[in-house]
Scaffold this motif. Structure first.
Motif, PDB file in Angstrom:
ATOM      1  N   PRO A  26       0.667  -1.070   0.275  1.00 37.52           N
ATOM      2  CA  PRO A  26       0.527  -0.151  -0.456  1.00 37.52           C
ATOM      3  C   PRO A  26       0.549   1.127  -0.374  1.00 37.52           C
ATOM      4  CG  PRO A  26       0.163  -1.408   1.968  1.00 37.52           C
ATOM      5  CD  PRO A  26       0.040  -2.174   1.242  1.00 37.52           C
ATOM      6  N   ASP A  27       1.872   1.096   0.195  1.00 38.63           N
ATOM      7  CA  ASP A  27       2.694   2.766   0.138  1.00 38.63           C
ATOM      8  C   ASP A  27       3.787   2.415  -1.422  1.00 38.63           C
ATOM      9  OD1 ASP A  27       4.426   0.335   0.629  1.00 38.63           O
ATOM     10  OD2 ASP A  27       6.247   1.721   1.325  1.00 38.63           O
ATOM     11  N   HIS A  28       3.513   1.231  -1.891  1.00 34.83           N
ATOM     12  CA  HIS A  28       4.154   1.837  -3.901  1.00 34.83           C
ATOM     13  C   HIS A  28       3.070   1.471  -4.679  1.00 34.83           C
ATOM     14  CE1 HIS A  28       8.571   0.537  -2.066  1.00 34.83           C
ATOM     15  NE2 HIS A  28       7.859   0.321  -0.832  1.00 34.83           N
ATOM     16  N   ALA A  29       1.525   0.904  -4.579  1.00 34.19           N
ATOM     17  CA  ALA A  29       1.356   1.042  -6.026  1.00 34.19           C
ATOM     18  C   ALA A  29      -0.420   2.072  -5.948  1.00 34.19           C
ATOM     19  CB  ALA A  29       0.590  -0.817  -6.102  1.00 34.19           C
ATOM     20  N   PRO A  30      -0.919   1.843  -5.192  1.00 32.71           N
ATOM     21  CA  PRO A  30      -2.367   2.726  -4.281  1.00 32.71           C
ATOM     22  C   PRO A  30      -2.223   3.888  -5.979  1.00 32.71           C
ATOM     23  CG  PRO A  30      -1.534   2.340  -2.763  1.00 32.71           C
ATOM     24  CD  PRO A  30      -0.443   2.121  -3.704  1.00 32.71           C
ATOM     25  N   ALA A  31      -1.011   4.956  -5.948  1.00 29.49           N
ATOM     26  CA  ALA A  31      -1.311   5.750  -7.610  1.00 29.49           C
ATOM     27  C   ALA A  31      -1.001   5.426  -8.650  1.00 29.49           C
ATOM     28  CB  ALA A  31       0.047   6.287  -7.228  1.00 29.49           C
ATOM     29  N   THR A  32      -1.256   3.679  -8.719  1.00 36.19           N
ATOM     30  CA  THR A  32      -1.290   3.361  -9.944  1.00 36.19           C
ATOM     31  C   THR A  32      -2.497   3.984 -11.294  1.00 36.19           C
ATOM     32  OG1 THR A  32      -0.012   1.796  -9.308  1.00 36.19           O
ATOM     33  CG2 THR A  32      -1.141   1.414 -11.376  1.00 36.19           C
ATOM     34  N   LYS A  33      -3.499   3.475 -10.496  1.00 38.97           N
ATOM     35  CA  LYS A  33      -5.033   4.321 -10.978  1.00 38.97           C
ATOM     36  C   LYS A  33      -4.897   5.877 -11.277  1.00 38.97           C
ATOM     37  CE  LYS A  33      -7.881   0.538  -9.232  1.00 38.97           C
ATOM     38  NZ  LYS A  33      -9.411   0.280  -8.661  1.00 38.97           N
ATOM     39  N   ARG A  34      -4.601   6.399 -10.211  1.00 39.48           N
ATOM     40  CA  ARG A  34      -4.819   7.692 -11.287  1.00 39.48           C
ATOM     41  C   ARG A  34      -4.189   8.229 -12.056  1.00 39.48           C
ATOM     42  NH1 ARG A  34      -6.280  12.480  -7.008  1.00 39.48           N
ATOM     43  NH2 ARG A  34      -4.788  11.078  -5.322  1.00 39.48           N
ATOM     44  N   LEU A  35      -2.311   7.911 -12.064  1.00 37.46           N
ATOM     45  CA  LEU A  35      -1.833   8.248 -12.884  1.00 37.46           C
ATOM     46  C   LEU A  35      -1.866   7.407 -14.182  1.00 37.46           C
ATOM     47  CD1 LEU A  35       1.356   9.897 -12.950  1.00 37.46           C
ATOM     48  CD2 LEU A  35       2.303   7.554 -11.990  1.00 37.46           C
ATOM     49  N   LYS A  36      -2.463   6.306 -14.103  1.00 40.50           N
ATOM     50  CA  LYS A  36      -2.758   6.606 -15.437  1.00 40.50           C
ATOM     51  C   LYS A  36      -4.151   6.458 -15.789  1.00 40.50           C
ATOM     52  CE  LYS A  36      -5.064   2.320 -17.656  1.00 40.50           C
ATOM     53  NZ  LYS A  36      -4.057   2.031 -18.873  1.00 40.50           N
ATOM     54  N   ALA A  37      -4.984   6.791 -15.152  1.00 39.93           N
ATOM     55  CA  ALA A  37      -6.325   7.654 -15.806  1.00 39.93           C
ATOM     56  C   ALA A  37      -5.310   9.202 -16.713  1.00 39.93           C
ATOM     57  CB  ALA A  37      -7.394   7.656 -15.312  1.00 39.93           C
ATOM     58  N   ARG A  38      -4.530   9.822 -15.815  1.00 42.22           N
ATOM     59  CA  ARG A  38      -3.975  10.752 -16.213  1.00 42.22           C
ATOM     60  C   ARG A  38      -2.851  11.060 -17.460  1.00 42.22           C
ATOM     61  NH1 ARG A  38      -2.773  14.807 -10.861  1.00 42.22           N
ATOM     62  NH2 ARG A  38      -1.978  16.196 -12.438  1.00 42.22           N
ATOM     63  N   THR A  39      -1.688   9.984 -17.578  1.00 40.58           N
ATOM     64  CA  THR A  39      -0.768   9.823 -18.529  1.00 40.58           C
ATOM     65  C   THR A  39      -0.982   8.495 -19.726  1.00 40.58           C
ATOM     66  OG1 THR A  39      -0.190   8.416 -17.376  1.00 40.58           O
ATOM     67  CG2 THR A  39       0.368  10.449 -16.806  1.00 40.58           C
ATOM     68  N   GLY A  40      -2.407   7.961 -19.392  1.00 40.63           N
ATOM     69  CA  GLY A  40      -2.586   6.508 -20.302  1.00 40.63           C
ATOM     70  C   GLY A  40      -1.706   5.946 -20.194  1.00 40.63           C
ATOM     71  N   ALA A  41      -0.539   5.973 -19.377  1.00 41.75           N
ATOM     72  CA  ALA A  41       0.446   4.769 -19.367  1.00 41.75           C
ATOM     73  C   ALA A  41       0.215   3.348 -19.354  1.00 41.75           C
ATOM     74  CB  ALA A  41       1.647   5.747 -18.609  1.00 41.75           C
ATOM     75  N   GLU A  42       1.118   2.693 -19.374  1.00 39.47           N
ATOM     76  CA  GLU A  42       1.079   1.057 -19.082  1.00 39.47           C
ATOM     77  C   GLU A  42       1.828   0.841 -17.823  1.00 39.47           C
ATOM     78  OE1 GLU A  42       1.612  -2.673 -22.290  1.00 39.47           O
ATOM     79  OE2 GLU A  42       3.232  -1.132 -22.709  1.00 39.47           O
ATOM     80  N   VAL A  43       0.934   0.133 -17.908  1.00 36.65           N
ATOM     81  CA  VAL A  43       0.887  -0.511 -16.571  1.00 36.65           C
ATOM     82  C   VAL A  43       0.810  -1.874 -16.340  1.00 36.65           C
ATOM     83  CG1 VAL A  43       0.166  -1.242 -13.805  1.00 36.65           C
ATOM     84  CG2 VAL A  43      -0.686   0.606 -14.812  1.00 36.65           C
TER      85      VAL A  43
END
Length: 286
Positions: free
Chosen positions: A88-105
């Motif tokens: 929980p200190d490494h990954a939770p921002a994934t969803k919102r950062l992907k939404a803002r950038t369109g990056a491949e996770v």
């Protein structure tokens, strides 16, 4: 350590400033999340690798300040989000950062409600016109843990496999001490490894020495745990923690118990102790 992580006059690590990008090498910038604590040290490190095309390693906690700092630093150049693991200190921002950038996770698997576009196995690579990052499966702290080698700089993004300033908690059932020791040997064997960019703390520029110190610490603790069981004949994890971790702050006692449990599981697999229940008895067999 690169000049970006040390003061050029004193050669001391630069003070960590939360949510402010800092260059730690020509290819790498670091943003430290404002989530300091007993388990996170000064905070979780998010790294941005690349110049024209950027891979974000561990987007960190889901806070406005941290996501804004990462997105503001990388902008529309962010192409990939690489997860070392999904704690929980490494990954939770994934969803919102992907939404803002369109990056491949990219990650080893998609547990903990983290969206993953591409699964990476040991040896898989992310390649750009500037650099190549190779995934290295390093179970132990977590069974889905990956380290990432930036091949152009021979720098290893180590997540929670190796940290600066502290050892790593191995918490069963997902944490596995035998796997962890094997994974340490695996990264030690990387040729021409120059630096480790950990998930917490400053860049490590003596990687082999640091890995050797980690292994020595674990083997010493294993011997202490085995010695405590043999001396008592039959004992409990709580009693071992009280004996071996004197003066430990109360907040960290449960983490110490997890590490002792992981050592006992390894010793049981080696046939040296008998036990299973973390709250039950453990008995020496030899």
């Amino acid at each position: 350590m690169s000049a970006g992580d040390r003061d050029t006059e004193t050669d001391e690590p630069r003070p960590i400033v939360h949510e402010v990008p800092s260059a730690v090498s020509p290819y790498i910038r670091r943003i430290v999340a404002d989530n300091p604590g007993a388990m996170t040290g000064p905070g979780t490190n998010t790294y941005l690798a690349g110049v024209d095309e950027i891979a974000v390693i561990d987007p960190g906690p889901d806070t406005d300040a941290h996501i804004d700092a990462v997105a503001g630093c990388g902008g529309d150049r962010i192409r990939w989000i690489l997860l070392t693991h999904t704690h929980p200190d490494h990954a939770p921002a994934t969803k919102r950062l992907k939404a803002r950038t369109g990056a491949e996770v990219c990650a080893f698997d998609d547990r903990d409600d983290v969206p993953v576009d591409r699964f990476l196995a040991d040896g898989d690579t992310v390649e750009t016109t500037e650099f190549r990052i190779r995934a290295i499966h390093t179970p132990g702290h977590a069974s889905n843990h990956l380290c990432y080698l930036l091949e152009e700089e021979r720098t290893l993004f180590s997540g929670d496999h190796i940290m600066d300033g502290s050892t790593v908690v191995i918490a069963p059932p997902d944490g596995d001490m035998a796997a962890y020791l094997d994974s340490l040997a695996k990264v030690r064997a990387i040729k021409r490894l120059r630096a480790i960019a950990p998930g917490h703390g400053h860049v490590i520029t003596d990687p082999i020495e640091r890995i050797d110190a980690y292994v020595a610490h674990r083997l010493e603790r294993e011997a202490q745990v085995l010695g405590a069981v043999r001396a008592a004949g039959t004992t409990t994890i709580a009693d071992i923690v009280a004996e071996l971790y004197t003066g430990l702050v109360e907040e960290l006692v449960p983490r110490a118990a997890q590490s002792v449990h992981a050592h006992l599981q390894k010793l049981a697999a080696d046939g040296l102790v008998r036990g299973e229940d973390p709250d039950g008895d453990w008995t020496a067999t030899s």
